[in-house]
Motif scaffolding. Structure first.
Motif, mmCIF file in Angstrom:
data_model
loop_
_atom_site.group_PDB
_atom_site.id
_atom_site.type_symbol
_atom_site.label_atom_id
_atom_site.label_comp_id
_atom_site.label_asym_id
_atom_site.label_seq_id
_atom_site.Cartn_x
_atom_site.Cartn_y
_atom_site.Cartn_z
ATOM 1 N N THR A 20 54.991 -17.802 26.443
ATOM 2 C CA THR A 20 55.545 -16.611 27.088
ATOM 3 C C THR A 20 54.444 -15.613 27.405
ATOM 4 O O THR A 20 54.406 -15.041 28.496
ATOM 5 C CB THR A 20 56.619 -15.962 26.197
ATOM 6 O OG1 THR A 20 57.638 -16.920 25.928
ATOM 7 C CG2 THR A 20 57.216 -14.741 26.873
ATOM 8 N N LEU A 21 53.530 -15.400 26.459
ATOM 9 C CA LEU A 21 52.417 -14.482 26.692
ATOM 10 C C LEU A 21 51.524 -14.973 27.825
ATOM 11 O O LEU A 21 51.140 -14.195 28.708
ATOM 12 C CB LEU A 21 51.592 -14.287 25.421
ATOM 13 C CG LEU A 21 50.370 -13.386 25.576
ATOM 14 C CD1 LEU A 21 50.777 -11.968 25.937
ATOM 15 C CD2 LEU A 21 49.535 -13.405 24.317
ATOM 16 N N THR A 24 53.366 -14.527 31.184
ATOM 17 C CA THR A 24 53.433 -13.114 31.540
ATOM 18 C C THR A 24 52.066 -12.609 31.978
ATOM 19 O O THR A 24 51.941 -11.864 32.959
ATOM 20 C CB THR A 24 53.947 -12.286 30.349
ATOM 21 O OG1 THR A 24 55.189 -12.839 29.915
ATOM 22 C CG2 THR A 24 54.143 -10.834 30.720
ATOM 23 N N TRP A 25 51.026 -13.007 31.267
ATOM 24 C CA TRP A 25 49.660 -12.617 31.604
ATOM 25 C C TRP A 25 49.294 -13.137 32.998
ATOM 26 O O TRP A 25 48.743 -12.401 33.819
ATOM 27 C CB TRP A 25 48.715 -13.164 30.546
ATOM 28 C CG TRP A 25 47.270 -12.811 30.693
ATOM 29 C CD1 TRP A 25 46.716 -11.868 31.514
ATOM 30 C CD2 TRP A 25 46.192 -13.390 29.976
ATOM 31 N NE1 TRP A 25 45.353 -11.835 31.350
ATOM 32 C CE2 TRP A 25 45.009 -12.758 30.409
ATOM 33 C CE3 TRP A 25 46.101 -14.379 29.009
ATOM 34 C CZ2 TRP A 25 43.751 -13.093 29.906
ATOM 35 C CZ3 TRP A 25 44.852 -14.702 28.500
ATOM 36 C CH2 TRP A 25 43.696 -14.066 28.947
ATOM 37 N N TYR A 28 51.207 -11.090 35.676
ATOM 38 C CA TYR A 28 50.604 -9.772 35.883
ATOM 39 C C TYR A 28 49.232 -9.877 36.537
ATOM 40 O O TYR A 28 48.857 -9.028 37.346
ATOM 41 C CB TYR A 28 50.489 -9.006 34.565
ATOM 42 C CG TYR A 28 51.772 -8.366 34.102
ATOM 43 C CD1 TYR A 28 52.613 -7.709 34.990
ATOM 44 C CD2 TYR A 28 52.140 -8.400 32.769
ATOM 45 C CE1 TYR A 28 53.789 -7.121 34.560
ATOM 46 C CE2 TYR A 28 53.304 -7.802 32.326
ATOM 47 C CZ TYR A 28 54.126 -7.167 33.228
ATOM 48 O OH TYR A 28 55.282 -6.575 32.799
ATOM 49 N N ALA A 52 45.119 -7.536 33.066
ATOM 50 C CA ALA A 52 46.533 -7.921 32.988
ATOM 51 C C ALA A 52 47.007 -8.245 31.580
ATOM 52 O O ALA A 52 48.212 -8.213 31.322
ATOM 53 C CB ALA A 52 46.792 -9.111 33.904
ATOM 54 N N ALA A 56 50.814 -7.088 29.692
ATOM 55 C CA ALA A 56 51.587 -8.250 29.232
ATOM 56 C C ALA A 56 51.927 -8.106 27.753
ATOM 57 O O ALA A 56 53.087 -8.295 27.352
ATOM 58 C CB ALA A 56 50.809 -9.536 29.478
ATOM 59 N N SER A 59 54.418 -4.989 27.238
ATOM 60 C CA SER A 59 55.802 -5.237 27.664
ATOM 61 C C SER A 59 56.502 -6.226 26.745
ATOM 62 O O SER A 59 57.675 -6.042 26.403
ATOM 63 C CB SER A 59 55.843 -5.715 29.110
ATOM 64 O OG SER A 59 55.242 -6.979 29.247
ATOM 65 N N LEU A 60 55.811 -7.275 26.324
ATOM 66 C CA LEU A 60 56.441 -8.255 25.439
ATOM 67 C C LEU A 60 56.733 -7.665 24.060
ATOM 68 O O LEU A 60 57.789 -7.918 23.480
ATOM 69 C CB LEU A 60 55.569 -9.500 25.307
ATOM 70 C CG LEU A 60 55.504 -10.381 26.554
ATOM 71 C CD1 LEU A 60 54.532 -11.530 26.360
ATOM 72 C CD2 LEU A 60 56.872 -10.901 26.910
ATOM 73 N N THR A 85 54.678 0.238 29.875
ATOM 74 C CA THR A 85 53.897 -0.826 30.513
ATOM 75 C C THR A 85 53.049 -0.276 31.653
ATOM 76 O O THR A 85 51.887 -0.658 31.812
ATOM 77 C CB THR A 85 54.832 -1.935 31.030
ATOM 78 O OG1 THR A 85 55.596 -2.446 29.927
ATOM 79 C CG2 THR A 85 54.049 -3.075 31.650
ATOM 80 N N ASP A 89 49.115 -0.312 31.780
ATOM 81 C CA ASP A 89 48.529 -0.912 32.973
ATOM 82 C C ASP A 89 47.499 0.038 33.583
ATOM 83 O O ASP A 89 46.407 -0.377 33.964
ATOM 84 C CB ASP A 89 49.634 -1.236 33.970
ATOM 85 C CG ASP A 89 49.201 -2.161 35.077
ATOM 86 O OD1 ASP A 89 48.264 -2.953 34.877
ATOM 87 O OD2 ASP A 89 49.817 -2.115 36.153
#
Length: 129
Positions: A20-21, A24-25, A28, A52, A56, A59-60, A85, A89
């Motif tokens: 998942t990480l 997501t990374w 982004y 990014a 990531a 947010s997670l 986030t 960012d």
């Protein structure tokens, strides 16, 4: 069919968290590179990959431990996750791309717009949610 109490296919363990990480990374990083190329011009994609990871992770973590555990209400949680986030960012973009705050803010908004549009499109294609 899976029954209650039976472990799922992924198990929700360390492998699921890592995958998942990474996804997501990558999401982004791609959207940040598109936004930076549109806003700044030609930039190395490695800069987007470096910056990014921060949004990531933020947010997670906020989704997993802020909203789901009840620290933040689900209705307010979406706003908190988005704002936190975007702030993370902005800090990462400012540091990695070496931009002033005045230049970082539009890039963060553009990155959010690219991520929202691409996320919406991918959701419509794959029906993830």
């Amino acid at each position: 069919m899976f029954q209650a109490g039976t472990p799922s296919l992924t198990g929700g363990g360390l492998l699921a968290i890592v995958v998942t990480l990474l996804l997501t990374w990558a999401f982004y990083a791609v959207t940040l590179h598109l936004a930076a190329t549109f806003f700044i011009g030609e930039t190395p994609s490695q800069l987007a990959a470096k910056a990014a990871i921060v949004p990531a992770i933020v947010s997670l973590l906020l989704q997993s431990y802020g909203v789901e555990t009840g620290v933040v209400s689900p209705s307010l949680g979406v706003l908190v996750v988005i704002l936190a986030t975007m702030i993370a960012d902005g800090i990462a973009i400012s540091f990695v791309y070496r931009l002033s705050t005045r230049s970082t803010a539009p890039l963060v908004v553009l990155h959010f717009a690219f991520a929202a549009v691409l996320g919406f499109a991918l959701n419509n294609i794959f029906g993830l949610i």
